[in-house]
Design a protein around this motif. Structure first.
Motif, PDB file in Angstrom:
ATOM      1  N   PRO A   1       0.744  -1.218  -0.086  1.00  0.00           N
ATOM      2  CA  PRO A   1      -0.075  -0.040  -0.089  1.00  0.00           C
ATOM      3  C   PRO A   1       0.887   1.400  -0.039  1.00  0.00           C
ATOM      4  O   PRO A   1       0.372   2.437  -0.320  1.00  0.00           O
ATOM      5  CB  PRO A   1      -0.984  -0.163   1.351  1.00  0.00           C
ATOM      6  N   CYS A   2       2.111   1.249   0.056  1.00  0.00           N
ATOM      7  CA  CYS A   2       2.816   2.513   0.144  1.00  0.00           C
ATOM      8  C   CYS A   2       3.212   2.819  -1.290  1.00  0.00           C
ATOM      9  O   CYS A   2       3.875   3.900  -1.410  1.00  0.00           O
ATOM     10  CB  CYS A   2       4.407   2.115   0.961  1.00  0.00           C
ATOM     11  N   ALA A   3       2.766   2.021  -2.387  1.00  0.00           N
ATOM     12  CA  ALA A   3       2.881   2.381  -3.705  1.00  0.00           C
ATOM     13  C   ALA A   3       4.245   2.424  -4.384  1.00  0.00           C
ATOM     14  O   ALA A   3       4.574   2.802  -5.120  1.00  0.00           O
ATOM     15  CB  ALA A   3       2.445   3.934  -3.989  1.00  0.00           C
ATOM     16  N   SER A   4       5.007   1.477  -3.699  1.00  0.00           N
ATOM     17  CA  SER A   4       6.336   1.433  -4.073  1.00  0.00           C
ATOM     18  C   SER A   4       6.556   0.104  -5.442  1.00  0.00           C
ATOM     19  O   SER A   4       7.510   0.427  -6.310  1.00  0.00           O
ATOM     20  CB  SER A   4       7.184   0.362  -3.296  1.00  0.00           C
ATOM     21  N   GLY A   5       5.579  -0.337  -5.889  1.00  0.00           N
ATOM     22  CA  GLY A   5       5.207  -1.216  -6.869  1.00  0.00           C
ATOM     23  C   GLY A   5       5.912  -2.556  -6.570  1.00  0.00           C
ATOM     24  O   GLY A   5       5.629  -3.617  -7.409  1.00  0.00           O
ATOM     25  N   LEU A   6       6.157  -2.824  -5.264  1.00  0.00           N
ATOM     26  CA  LEU A   6       6.751  -4.118  -4.950  1.00  0.00           C
ATOM     27  C   LEU A   6       5.528  -4.766  -4.256  1.00  0.00           C
ATOM     28  O   LEU A   6       4.607  -4.326  -3.548  1.00  0.00           O
ATOM     29  CB  LEU A   6       7.722  -4.168  -4.010  1.00  0.00           C
ATOM     30  N   LYS A   7       5.696  -6.226  -3.991  1.00  0.00           N
ATOM     31  CA  LYS A   7       4.784  -6.919  -3.351  1.00  0.00           C
ATOM     32  C   LYS A   7       5.057  -6.749  -1.693  1.00  0.00           C
ATOM     33  O   LYS A   7       6.012  -6.253  -1.491  1.00  0.00           O
ATOM     34  CB  LYS A   7       4.859  -8.463  -3.444  1.00  0.00           C
ATOM     35  N   PHE A   8       3.886  -6.612  -0.988  1.00  0.00           N
ATOM     36  CA  PHE A   8       4.030  -6.276   0.598  1.00  0.00           C
ATOM     37  C   PHE A   8       5.031  -7.116   1.194  1.00  0.00           C
ATOM     38  O   PHE A   8       5.789  -6.417   2.032  1.00  0.00           O
ATOM     39  CB  PHE A   8       2.477  -6.481   1.023  1.00  0.00           C
ATOM     40  N   LYS A   9       5.394  -8.209   0.783  1.00  0.00           N
ATOM     41  CA  LYS A   9       6.287  -9.175   1.649  1.00  0.00           C
ATOM     42  C   LYS A   9       7.757  -8.667   1.163  1.00  0.00           C
ATOM     43  O   LYS A   9       8.634  -8.951   2.035  1.00  0.00           O
ATOM     44  CB  LYS A   9       6.170 -10.561   1.311  1.00  0.00           C
ATOM     45  N   ARG A  10       7.960  -8.057   0.201  1.00  0.00           N
ATOM     46  CA  ARG A  10       9.446  -7.566  -0.222  1.00  0.00           C
ATOM     47  C   ARG A  10       9.727  -6.040   0.112  1.00  0.00           C
ATOM     48  O   ARG A  10      10.569  -5.573  -0.324  1.00  0.00           O
ATOM     49  CB  ARG A  10       9.333  -7.680  -1.852  1.00  0.00           C
ATOM     50  N   CYS A  11       8.307  -5.486   0.642  1.00  0.00           N
ATOM     51  CA  CYS A  11       8.517  -4.054   1.057  1.00  0.00           C
ATOM     52  C   CYS A  11       8.101  -3.768   2.537  1.00  0.00           C
ATOM     53  O   CYS A  11       8.911  -4.145   3.159  1.00  0.00           O
ATOM     54  CB  CYS A  11       7.549  -3.281   0.209  1.00  0.00           C
ATOM     55  N   CYS A  12       7.061  -3.447   2.734  1.00  0.00           N
ATOM     56  CA  CYS A  12       6.495  -2.991   4.180  1.00  0.00           C
ATOM     57  C   CYS A  12       6.368  -4.147   5.016  1.00  0.00           C
ATOM     58  O   CYS A  12       6.366  -3.916   6.326  1.00  0.00           O
ATOM     59  CB  CYS A  12       5.676  -2.142   4.026  1.00  0.00           C
ATOM     60  N   GLY A  13       6.180  -5.276   4.634  1.00  0.00           N
ATOM     61  CA  GLY A  13       5.892  -6.654   5.036  1.00  0.00           C
ATOM     62  C   GLY A  13       7.056  -7.320   5.538  1.00  0.00           C
ATOM     63  O   GLY A  13       7.142  -8.328   6.138  1.00  0.00           O
ATOM     64  N   LYS A  14       8.394  -6.812   5.317  1.00  0.00           N
ATOM     65  CA  LYS A  14       9.710  -7.503   5.551  1.00  0.00           C
ATOM     66  C   LYS A  14       9.822  -7.691   7.221  1.00  0.00           C
ATOM     67  O   LYS A  14       9.357  -6.556   7.938  1.00  0.00           O
ATOM     68  CB  LYS A  14      11.000  -6.598   5.137  1.00  0.00           C
ATOM     69  N   GLY A  15      10.303  -8.537   7.699  1.00  0.00           N
ATOM     70  CA  GLY A  15      10.429  -8.539   9.000  1.00  0.00           C
ATOM     71  C   GLY A  15       9.974  -9.691   9.460  1.00  0.00           C
ATOM     72  O   GLY A  15       9.523 -10.410  10.438  1.00  0.00           O
TER      73      GLY A  15
END
Length: 153
Positions: free
Chosen positions: A139-153
């Motif tokens: 949802p941050c509009a990075s163009g990445l899947k959530f697991k590779r972006c804000c969902g890391k960790g």
């Protein structure tokens, strides 16, 4: 190529909050200070956060939760006179595989020509927490899947 400012003003970081965080200029009003403090949270800049906090309200130390990823800022309401102001905002964040929001009515004072954050009241967020699937777009509009972006960790 300049990066966009995290406060979502539509300006580059250098033209917006960066000039305050690097002490090239002072915020002219509490809204600019609020935006720059949000950008400092995004960039984990505890020095700027402490410096922009009024000494009578500032904690002895500030430790940021590095597992939180700040995604967006919305200014909801503000009131300002010569030396006091309030800014109500809602910040969107990702943590623990969820998208959540923090809403606050912040208070500011101007002392010796400089706006400073004092404190704030937490309010009920307008946005409800949202669980994002790992393979959904972030949802941050990075163009990445959530697991590779804000969902890391």
């Amino acid at each position: 190529m300049s990066e966009n400012c995290p406060c979502q003003s539509g300006k580059s970081y250098e033209q917006c909050c960066g000039r305050f965080i690097t002490h090239q200029a002072q915020p002219e009003n509490a809204r600019e200070l609020m935006r720059s403090r949000f950008s400092a949270y995004v960039r984990n800049d505890t020095d700027y956060l402490m410096q922009s906090w009024h000494r009578d309200f500032r904690p002895d130390q500030l430790t940021l939760d590095l597992d939180i990823r700040w995604l967006g800022l919305e200014l909801i309401a503000f009131s300002e006179d010569d030396d006091e102001a309030s800014v109500e905002f809602e910040a969107t964040l990702a943590a623990d595989g969820r998208i959540d929001a923090l809403r606050e009515k912040s208070r500011f004072v101007r002392e010796n020509g400089q706006w400073l954050y004092t404190d704030g009241d937490m309010l009920e967020p307008r946005r409800k927490p949202l669980k994002i699937g790992r393979n959904e777009p972030c949802p941050c509009a990075s163009g990445l899947k959530f697991k590779r972006c804000c969902g890391k960790g």
